[in-house]
Each structure stands twice: as structure tokens, then as C-alpha cells.
Design a protein around this motif. Sequence first.
Motif, PDB file in Angstrom:
ATOM      1  N   GLY A  35      16.528 -17.197  21.502  1.00 18.68           N
ATOM      2  CA  GLY A  35      15.301 -17.485  20.613  1.00 18.68           C
ATOM      3  C   GLY A  35      14.512 -18.654  21.064  1.00 18.68           C
ATOM      4  O   GLY A  35      13.107 -18.513  21.002  1.00 18.68           O
ATOM      5  N   HIS A  36      14.778 -19.546  21.870  1.00 19.71           N
ATOM      6  CA  HIS A  36      13.865 -20.374  22.650  1.00 19.71           C
ATOM      7  C   HIS A  36      13.126 -19.795  23.555  1.00 19.71           C
ATOM      8  O   HIS A  36      11.943 -19.969  23.661  1.00 19.71           O
ATOM      9  N   MET A  37      13.544 -18.762  24.304  1.00 20.06           N
ATOM     10  CA  MET A  37      12.916 -18.250  25.313  1.00 20.06           C
ATOM     11  C   MET A  37      11.745 -17.111  24.838  1.00 20.06           C
ATOM     12  O   MET A  37      10.705 -16.951  25.586  1.00 20.06           O
ATOM     13  N   VAL A  38      12.299 -16.618  23.690  1.00 15.20           N
ATOM     14  CA  VAL A  38      10.771 -15.937  22.927  1.00 15.20           C
ATOM     15  C   VAL A  38       9.709 -16.829  22.733  1.00 15.20           C
ATOM     16  O   VAL A  38       8.555 -16.397  23.082  1.00 15.20           O
ATOM     17  N   THR A  39      10.129 -18.012  22.021  1.00 12.20           N
ATOM     18  CA  THR A  39       9.012 -18.816  21.765  1.00 12.20           C
ATOM     19  C   THR A  39       8.484 -19.618  23.103  1.00 12.20           C
ATOM     20  O   THR A  39       7.140 -19.679  22.949  1.00 12.20           O
ATOM     21  N   HIS A  40       9.150 -19.790  24.030  1.00 13.43           N
ATOM     22  CA  HIS A  40       8.547 -20.310  25.110  1.00 13.43           C
ATOM     23  C   HIS A  40       7.660 -19.190  25.915  1.00 13.43           C
ATOM     24  O   HIS A  40       6.532 -19.593  26.630  1.00 13.43           O
ATOM     25  N   ALA A  41       8.028 -17.857  25.930  1.00 11.67           N
ATOM     26  CA  ALA A  41       7.221 -16.699  26.255  1.00 11.67           C
ATOM     27  C   ALA A  41       5.786 -16.815  25.617  1.00 11.67           C
ATOM     28  O   ALA A  41       4.927 -16.539  26.243  1.00 11.67           O
ATOM     29  N   LYS A  42       5.855 -17.011  24.449  1.00  8.74           N
ATOM     30  CA  LYS A  42       4.415 -16.854  23.539  1.00  8.74           C
ATOM     31  C   LYS A  42       3.776 -18.157  23.873  1.00  8.74           C
ATOM     32  O   LYS A  42       2.446 -18.404  24.054  1.00  8.74           O
ATOM     33  N   LYS A  43       4.358 -19.441  23.720  1.00 10.84           N
ATOM     34  CA  LYS A  43       3.610 -20.693  23.974  1.00 10.84           C
ATOM     35  C   LYS A  43       3.146 -21.125  25.342  1.00 10.84           C
ATOM     36  O   LYS A  43       1.928 -21.500  25.586  1.00 10.84           O
ATOM     37  N   ASN A  44       4.334 -21.043  26.313  1.00 11.79           N
ATOM     38  CA  ASN A  44       4.035 -21.626  27.523  1.00 11.79           C
ATOM     39  C   ASN A  44       3.521 -20.532  28.715  1.00 11.79           C
ATOM     40  O   ASN A  44       2.877 -20.776  29.493  1.00 11.79           O
ATOM     41  N   GLU A  45       3.849 -19.318  28.237  1.00 15.11           N
ATOM     42  CA  GLU A  45       3.715 -18.162  29.370  1.00 15.11           C
ATOM     43  C   GLU A  45       2.443 -17.288  28.993  1.00 15.11           C
ATOM     44  O   GLU A  45       2.088 -16.428  29.854  1.00 15.11           O
ATOM     45  N   GLY A  46       2.228 -17.336  27.695  1.00 11.25           N
ATOM     46  CA  GLY A  46       0.644 -17.010  27.114  1.00 11.25           C
ATOM     47  C   GLY A  46       1.134 -15.106  26.865  1.00 11.25           C
ATOM     48  O   GLY A  46       0.277 -14.655  26.570  1.00 11.25           O
ATOM     49  N   SER A  52       1.365 -12.503  24.367  1.00 10.91           N
ATOM     50  CA  SER A  52       1.113 -12.607  22.711  1.00 10.91           C
ATOM     51  C   SER A  52       1.560 -11.476  22.082  1.00 10.91           C
ATOM     52  O   SER A  52       2.001 -11.447  21.028  1.00 10.91           O
ATOM     53  N   LYS A  53       2.219 -10.158  22.872  1.00 12.63           N
ATOM     54  CA  LYS A  53       2.662  -9.123  22.248  1.00 12.63           C
ATOM     55  C   LYS A  53       4.083  -9.392  22.183  1.00 12.63           C
ATOM     56  O   LYS A  53       4.838  -9.924  23.302  1.00 12.63           O
ATOM     57  N   LYS A  54       4.820  -8.958  21.152  1.00 16.40           N
ATOM     58  CA  LYS A  54       6.215  -9.111  21.106  1.00 16.40           C
ATOM     59  C   LYS A  54       6.972  -8.362  22.190  1.00 16.40           C
ATOM     60  O   LYS A  54       7.990  -9.008  22.397  1.00 16.40           O
ATOM     61  N   ALA A  55       6.738  -7.236  22.598  1.00 15.19           N
ATOM     62  CA  ALA A  55       7.424  -6.405  23.555  1.00 15.19           C
ATOM     63  C   ALA A  55       7.222  -7.244  24.881  1.00 15.19           C
ATOM     64  O   ALA A  55       8.229  -7.335  25.657  1.00 15.19           O
ATOM     65  N   GLN A  86       6.874 -10.667  25.000  1.00 12.53           N
ATOM     66  CA  GLN A  86       8.174 -11.627  24.799  1.00 12.53           C
ATOM     67  C   GLN A  86       9.433 -11.089  25.002  1.00 12.53           C
ATOM     68  O   GLN A  86      10.406 -12.099  25.682  1.00 12.53           O
ATOM     69  N   PHE A  87       9.793 -10.007  24.606  1.00 17.37           N
ATOM     70  CA  PHE A  87      11.140  -9.375  24.572  1.00 17.37           C
ATOM     71  C   PHE A  87      11.407  -9.500  26.049  1.00 17.37           C
ATOM     72  O   PHE A  87      12.522  -9.818  26.597  1.00 17.37           O
ATOM     73  N   HIS A  88      10.600  -8.641  26.736  1.00 15.56           N
ATOM     74  CA  HIS A  88      10.944  -8.394  28.301  1.00 15.56           C
ATOM     75  C   HIS A  88      11.151  -9.697  29.094  1.00 15.56           C
ATOM     76  O   HIS A  88      11.902  -9.782  29.808  1.00 15.56           O
ATOM     77  N   PHE A  89      10.216 -10.638  28.764  1.00 11.06           N
ATOM     78  CA  PHE A  89      10.419 -12.051  29.603  1.00 11.06           C
ATOM     79  C   PHE A  89      11.395 -12.634  29.193  1.00 11.06           C
ATOM     80  O   PHE A  89      12.356 -13.266  29.859  1.00 11.06           O
ATOM     81  N   SER A  90      11.905 -12.777  28.055  1.00 12.31           N
ATOM     82  CA  SER A  90      13.134 -13.326  27.358  1.00 12.31           C
ATOM     83  C   SER A  90      14.338 -12.686  28.076  1.00 12.31           C
ATOM     84  O   SER A  90      15.193 -13.483  28.562  1.00 12.31           O
ATOM     85  N   ALA A  91      14.266 -11.273  28.266  1.00 14.42           N
ATOM     86  CA  ALA A  91      15.543 -10.411  28.475  1.00 14.42           C
ATOM     87  C   ALA A  91      15.591 -10.898  29.968  1.00 14.42           C
ATOM     88  O   ALA A  91      16.647 -10.971  30.697  1.00 14.42           O
ATOM     89  N   LEU A  92      14.658 -10.666  30.753  1.00 14.94           N
ATOM     90  CA  LEU A  92      14.663 -10.904  32.229  1.00 14.94           C
ATOM     91  C   LEU A  92      14.722 -12.527  32.685  1.00 14.94           C
ATOM     92  O   LEU A  92      15.557 -12.720  33.652  1.00 14.94           O
ATOM     93  N   THR A  93      14.503 -13.481  31.987  1.00 14.87           N
ATOM     94  CA  THR A  93      14.686 -14.875  32.531  1.00 14.87           C
ATOM     95  C   THR A  93      15.929 -15.477  31.891  1.00 14.87           C
ATOM     96  O   THR A  93      16.729 -16.080  32.579  1.00 14.87           O
ATOM     97  N   PHE A 124       7.908  -7.761  14.418  1.00 14.39           N
ATOM     98  CA  PHE A 124       6.374  -8.217  13.770  1.00 14.39           C
ATOM     99  C   PHE A 124       5.704  -8.692  15.068  1.00 14.39           C
ATOM    100  O   PHE A 124       6.040  -9.272  16.003  1.00 14.39           O
ATOM    101  N   ASP A 125       4.227  -8.202  14.925  1.00  9.60           N
ATOM    102  CA  ASP A 125       3.610  -8.696  16.007  1.00  9.60           C
ATOM    103  C   ASP A 125       3.193 -10.217  15.768  1.00  9.60           C
ATOM    104  O   ASP A 125       3.200 -10.494  14.872  1.00  9.60           O
ATOM    105  N   SER A 126       3.104 -10.719  16.943  1.00 10.78           N
ATOM    106  CA  SER A 126       2.972 -12.367  16.831  1.00 10.78           C
ATOM    107  C   SER A 126       1.617 -12.735  16.506  1.00 10.78           C
ATOM    108  O   SER A 126       1.375 -13.794  16.078  1.00 10.78           O
ATOM    109  N   SER A 127       0.616 -11.962  16.354  1.00 10.68           N
ATOM    110  CA  SER A 127      -0.757 -12.298  15.996  1.00 10.68           C
ATOM    111  C   SER A 127      -0.798 -12.283  14.448  1.00 10.68           C
ATOM    112  O   SER A 127      -1.497 -13.060  13.952  1.00 10.68           O
ATOM    113  N   LYS A 128       0.256 -11.733  13.878  1.00 11.44           N
ATOM    114  CA  LYS A 128       0.322 -12.032  12.310  1.00 11.44           C
ATOM    115  C   LYS A 128       1.095 -12.904  11.948  1.00 11.44           C
ATOM    116  O   LYS A 128       1.465 -13.092  10.600  1.00 11.44           O
TER     117      LYS A 128
END
Length: 159
Positions: A59-70, A72-75, A77-84, A140-144
Amino acid sequence: IYATRNAYLALVSVTSILFIVMAVLGFVFSVLEWELGVAESIVAIMIVGLSVDYCVHLGHMVTHAKKNEGFSKKADQFHFSALTMGPTVLAGGATTLGAGVFLYGCQITFFNKMGVLLTMTVTSSLYFSLFFLMPAATLFDSSKEPEIKIDQEAKSSSF
């Protein structure tokens, strides 16, 4: 909510932890027919703590993907979180499972039960965090998503 500032992700994480605890305790009390004693009470408390670990990391990595890595799409964020964080979570699960398996051979009942609960908790935690939490976090789409604002003064005064 304080860690992610995302009410939906917090709700999904708590739901995942609830599923893990219910699956493990439900199995040992209904299928294995254990009675609730001192040893089971101690280990049941530990189950909650162990259940939180992988959910918090992912869960932290999903948030980190949005805030620090930029991302914006949930997919993304999912890939970044799963890979890191995915390999780290799997490696942590493998080492804990290895430690739990060695407890199966113990002569003392407490350690044997601890091994069963430890391996079941880690297995359930890996399953629910990787196959429930992560997909549910992408619904859910992160922009919403409304971001929860926390007053820094109120946060620091509460501790």
C-alpha cells in the motif's frame, strides 16, 4: 489513513487484513478443531501484526508511485508497486515460511502450533496482499480520488 492519505486504499488494506485473520483463525478453529487456550490467544494476537506487514509495504508503494514517481494511472502504480516491492515481499514471505516450517518438528505443542499459524498467516498474507489488495487498489482512477488533507499542527500535537 495517515500513512496513505487515501481512504479507499486504507479501507482495502483493512479489509485485506481482516480476510487474512478470518482465514487463518477460521481454519485452525473449525478444520483443525483447536480450542482457544493461552498459546492460541498469544499467537492469535501475533497473526494481526504479521497480517499487516505485506499490506502496508504494498500500500505504501502504491502511494509512493503516485506522489514521488509521478505515476497518475492506477495501472502504472500497480506495475511500479509490483515490480519494486513485490520481490521484497515474496522474499520476506519465503524466509518467514522457512522459519515456520522448522517449527513443525518441535516436540513442544506451543512451538508446533506457532509453526502452523506462522506458515498459514504468511501464506494468507501473501495471497490476500498480492491477489486482493493490489487488484482492488487499481479499481478507481487516481484522478478521481479525493486526497485527505491532514493539518500538520493537529497531527504533531496528537503524539
